[in-house]
Enzyme design. Structure first.
Site, PDB file in Angstrom:
ATOM      1  N   GLY A 261       0.856  -1.176   0.000  1.00  0.00           N
ATOM      2  CA  GLY A 261       0.000   0.000   0.000  1.00  0.00           C
ATOM      3  C   GLY A 261       0.891   1.224   0.000  1.00  0.00           C
ATOM      4  N   SER A 262       0.365   2.352   0.442  1.00  0.00           N
ATOM      5  CA  SER A 262       1.203   3.546   0.532  1.00  0.00           C
ATOM      6  C   SER A 262       0.343   4.742   0.901  1.00  0.00           C
ATOM      7  CB  SER A 262       1.903   3.879  -0.804  1.00  0.00           C
ATOM      8  OG  SER A 262       2.742   2.839  -1.224  1.00  0.00           O
ATOM      9  N   ASN A 263       1.015   5.763   1.426  1.00  0.00           N
ATOM     10  CA  ASN A 263       0.469   7.114   1.487  1.00  0.00           C
ATOM     11  C   ASN A 263       1.402   8.027   0.701  1.00  0.00           C
ATOM     12  OD1 ASN A 263      -1.448   6.434   3.722  1.00  0.00           O
ATOM     13  ND2 ASN A 263       0.447   6.313   4.914  1.00  0.00           N
TER      14      ASN A 263
END
Length: 814
Positions: A261-263
């Site tokens: 995932g990631s931000n």
């Protein structure tokens, strides 16, 4: 952590320190000065840029200068792409040779030969459950010449000459390192499966990364699919249940179930202290295995100068920055595959009908060697749409019957352009150049792009290589199964018996059957653009993105707690204004738990009635500070409770106030403490910790940690279910003391801005450190930084590199 002395270690012999530093000063300040030094490097070999027949490339004449600074970060300087690839392959091998060698075994279909057929791969290059399944798939790709054909495809549909030169040089550098060094990593020291590679092997690894979301997700289904035995005349035929399949497809592609995932957030100059852009990238990737990041700076004087992180085995900086632009990626919601439901020819389950005419499947017979056993031979079946699949994981079976089969379409199986996209980003001088690169290369298979530049622009684009599934096509051509799966998950199941259900092409697409750039969700120059793995809809809460096809993602649906928390945080930052890189650093380690802010007070208030005999549990919940810092007391107890509550109570019953598309950041809210399962989740969490000898109010870091060379290193951060920006998905082992390892989470972090001078203002952090070799000094040095919430000050400009107290220079030659 910082090496005490400068050591100059050219391979051809010792060079006096003063002489070397004098030469290095010529590297400083300008590309023209850099060219003076690199012009003295031997020229690139005249060999063809493509490997012939898979032979290892020649390293004759290839060389690079590698300057190591603190934490083992290499700054690689070379005169051209082949030489840059050479230095990059060498430096990656020095840090990660065992992980790299393991991956090359995977893409050559040789895991069973060395490790046995039943063991599981590390999951970094496909979803295969066993070595033999992985081998059958990748050996099939190899035997079919799939990657060879892609390398022969002219750009822009195929890879550029620069990229092919990088791959050739990377393989030569990796091989040269193997030839000149002794392996000290116990994971592969002395192993006969560590061998030289070719540029074609490097391309095969890139192919595996490209198809991770498509064929790579369906490896077991591809390799196990086989025609049915002739049924008895009265035997019923099975078909997938649409409702169950739709839910399984939704779960398969849901962000909360992903291992990546990631931000990322980019702020425009309207929000910053000096009118220039800012970028914070926080990808969440595995901490072990072949999907780790690795840091470097790559420089070809006058051509390329970029710093950042590369996925292991790739030749370019995938996420990074230069003196004008910074970018990051987040895993996107676009579904990079679709299914075609085949109507089989009567009496022949290996032929299917298109417009009433039978078309035979192509049989690919694949044999893989097996350790201490008989080679395994199986047949895979391919159609005009792609391979026949027996399912997408155990929860989504797609039975091959006497009348029906399912074929998988993965457009990224024709895409080796991803590294060209990264290369274009590395050369970009503005977010407009980033957009132009996406338009020209169209190479990103499963990520969004978020970027900022020194002129103050912000940019978001969901530019993915996706099957061209328009909502109109799905409405017209979906089978009954597809009419359930497409709205729920974006997985289209089209009628493969009709040629009028072909995907078609957009005029601006470089690859047939995919969307062109004009269809992509894009947002430019808003005060902030942010993504935390939900769809593009709330990239900016004041400017919702709509109008894109369902295959890209959904609109006006409930967001994850991580998205909600992230939007709250960055919108407040933008409103506050006067932002600097220091604000980005504070956001990364704020460690706020949105689930706690929403629910902890109500949980504490209802706790006494739920647990009348356990006042300590209620006191701990009430006293928790709603953060997941290492010293936070009660965070572990709330985390274990919240996991159990979320798993046992349906989402629609968890909150009293339901989701509203008119207020998507603040709804749903008010936890439903009357829900069946609430009291049990509290009681079970308290009992679980006490049984493990863990106090309910223990500091989180005492029981959320990793062990490196016998040292216990506390880890802050929290889980997807808590909605924490600084995501940590740890491995629970109550007998071992709690969360004793990190499976995936915060990995390569970069906080980047500009202040009007030549050098970007950049702080970075590679949470699991640069090397996976326990004997390396860079095995856990940045992990300790991460534990202390400290950062690496990036050394991008020559003057900063040369001032490093840890400076070590290596000249590598073929």
């Amino acid at each position: 952590m910082v090496q005490p002395a400068v050591r100059i270690r050219p391979l051809g012999g010792t060079l006096h320190l003063r002489t070397r530093l004098t030469r290095l000063k010529h590297l400083a300040l300008t590309g023209a000065a850099l060219a003076v030094v690199t012009a003295s490097l031997p020229g690139a070999a005249a060999a063809d840029s493509e490997d012939r027949g898979g032979h290892r490339p020649s390293d004759r004449g290839l060389s690079a200068v590698i300057r190591y600074t603190e934490f083992g970060i290499p700054h690689i300087v070379a005169k051209d792409y082949a030489n840059l690839g050479f230095g990059t392959g060498w430096a990656q091998a020095a840090d990660q040779v065992c992980v790299l060698a393991d991956g090359f075994l995977t893409v050559n279909g040789e895991r069973s030969r060395y490790f046995g057929p039943d063991a599981a791969p590390d999951g970094s290059l496909s979803s295969a459950a066993t070595n033999v399944s992985s081998d059958l798939y990748f050996r099939g790709v190899k035997d079919a010449g799939t990657v060879d054909e892609l390398l022969r495809t002219p750009a822009p549909a195929g890879p550029s000459r620069e990229l092919k030169e990088l791959m050739r040089g990377w393989a030569a550098g990796y091989n040269a390192w193997l030839r000149k060094n002794r392996i000290t990593d116990p994971a592969c020291a002395g192993a006969d499966w560590v061998r030289p590679v070719s540029g074609l092997d490097v391309a095969r690894r890139g192919f595996a990364v490209s198809v991770l979301g498509g064929q790579g997700r369906a490896v077991d289904g591809i390799t196990a699919a086989k025609p049915p035995a002739a049924p008895a005349p009265s035997a019923p035929t099975s078909a997938p249940d649409p409702a169950r399949t739709a839910e399984a497809a939704r779960a398969l592609f849901a962000a909360e179930n992903a291992t990546m995932g990631s931000n990322a957030v980019a702020f425009s100059g309207a929000t910053t202290a000096d009118g220039r852009g800012l970028l914070l990238g926080n990808p969440h990737y595995p901490w072990q295995g072949g999907r780790r990041f690795w840091q470097s700076q790559q420089t070809i004087p006058g051509e390329l100068n970029v710093s950042g992180a590369s996925l292991l085995g790739t030749t370019v900086v995938n996420i990074g920055f230069n003196d004008k632009v910074a970018w990051s990626h987040t895993v996107a919601t676009g579904v990079p595959l679709n299914l075609h439901q085949l109507t089989l020819a009567p009496g022949d389950p290996t032929s299917y009908l298109v417009d009433g005419r039978p078309e035979r499947m192509t049989a690919r017979t694949v044999t893989v060697p097996v350790k201490d056993g008989t080679p395994v031979t199986r047949t895979q079946w391919w159609t005009r749409y792609g391979p026949v699949v027996g399912g997408l994981g155990a929860q989504l079976p797609l039975p091959w019957t006497g009348t029906t089969a399912y074929a998988l379409n993965d457009p990224n199986a024709a895409n080796l352009r991803g590294s060209d996209t990264a290369l274009g980003f590395g050369k970009a001088r503005s977010t407009r150049d980033v957009a132009d690169t996406l338009r020209r290369t169209q190479g990103l298979p499963w990520v969004n792009t978020i970027a900022a530049d020194s002129a103050g622009h912000s940019y978001f684009s969901q530019s993915q290589v996706l099957p061209r599934i328009t909502d109109e096509l799905a409405q017209r051509c979906s089978t009954p199964l597809g009419r359930a799966t497409y709205p729920a998950s974006g997985v289209a199941v089209l009628d493969g018996s009709r040629s009028d259900c072909a995907l078609g092409s957009d005029p601006d697409a470089v690859q047939p059957g995919t969307f062109g750039p004009a269809r992509m969700p894009v947002l430019r120059d808003t005060p902030y653009v942010e993504n935390s793995n939900d769809s593009a809809w709330l990239t900016n809460a004041d400017r919702p993105l709509t109008g894109y096809e369902r295959v890209f993602g959904n609109v006006a649906t409930q967001r994850s707690l991580r998205t909600r928390g992230g939007v709250e945080d960055v919108a407040a930052m933008a409103d506050r204004g006067r932002l600097t890189v220091a604000d980005l650093q504070r956001q990364q380690f704020a460690n706020r738990a949105p689930a706690g802010d929403l629910a902890a007070a109500d949980v504490a208030a209802a706790c006494t009635a739920a647990l009348p005999d356990d006042p300590e549990a209620c006191r701990v919940i009430g006293a928790w500070d709603r953060t997941v810092d290492s010293e936070s007391r009660g965070a572990l107890f709330f985390d274990r409770f919240w996991r159990k509550f979320a798993a046992s109570v349906p989402q629609a019953e968890q909150w009293k106030v339901p989701f509203s598309a008119a207020d998507p950041v603040r709804t749903p809210h008010t936890v439903n403490t009357a829900a069946p399962g609430f009291a049990k989740a509290l009681r079970d969490a308290a009992a679980e910790l006490r049984a493990a000898g863990i106090p309910l109010d223990a500091p989180l870091g005492a029981h959320q940690f990793v062990v490196r060379n016998g040292e216990r290193i506390p880890v802050s951060g929290g889980t997807e279910s808590l909605g924490v920006w600084n995501k940590t998905e740890p491995v629970w082992n109550a007998a071992g003391g709690g969360y004793v390892e990190v499976a995936h989470g915060t990995s390569h972090v970069q906080a980047v801005g500009w202040d009007g001078r030549r050098c970007p203002v950049a702080r970075t952090l590679l949470t699991y450190s640069q090397s996976s070799n326990p004997a390396s000094p860079h095995y856990s040095d940045q992990t300790r930084l991460y534990a202390g919430e400290r950062w690496v000050t990036s050394r991008f400009c020559e003057k900063d590199i040369l001032r490093s107290p840890a400076l070590r220079v290596v000249v590598v030659r073929g």
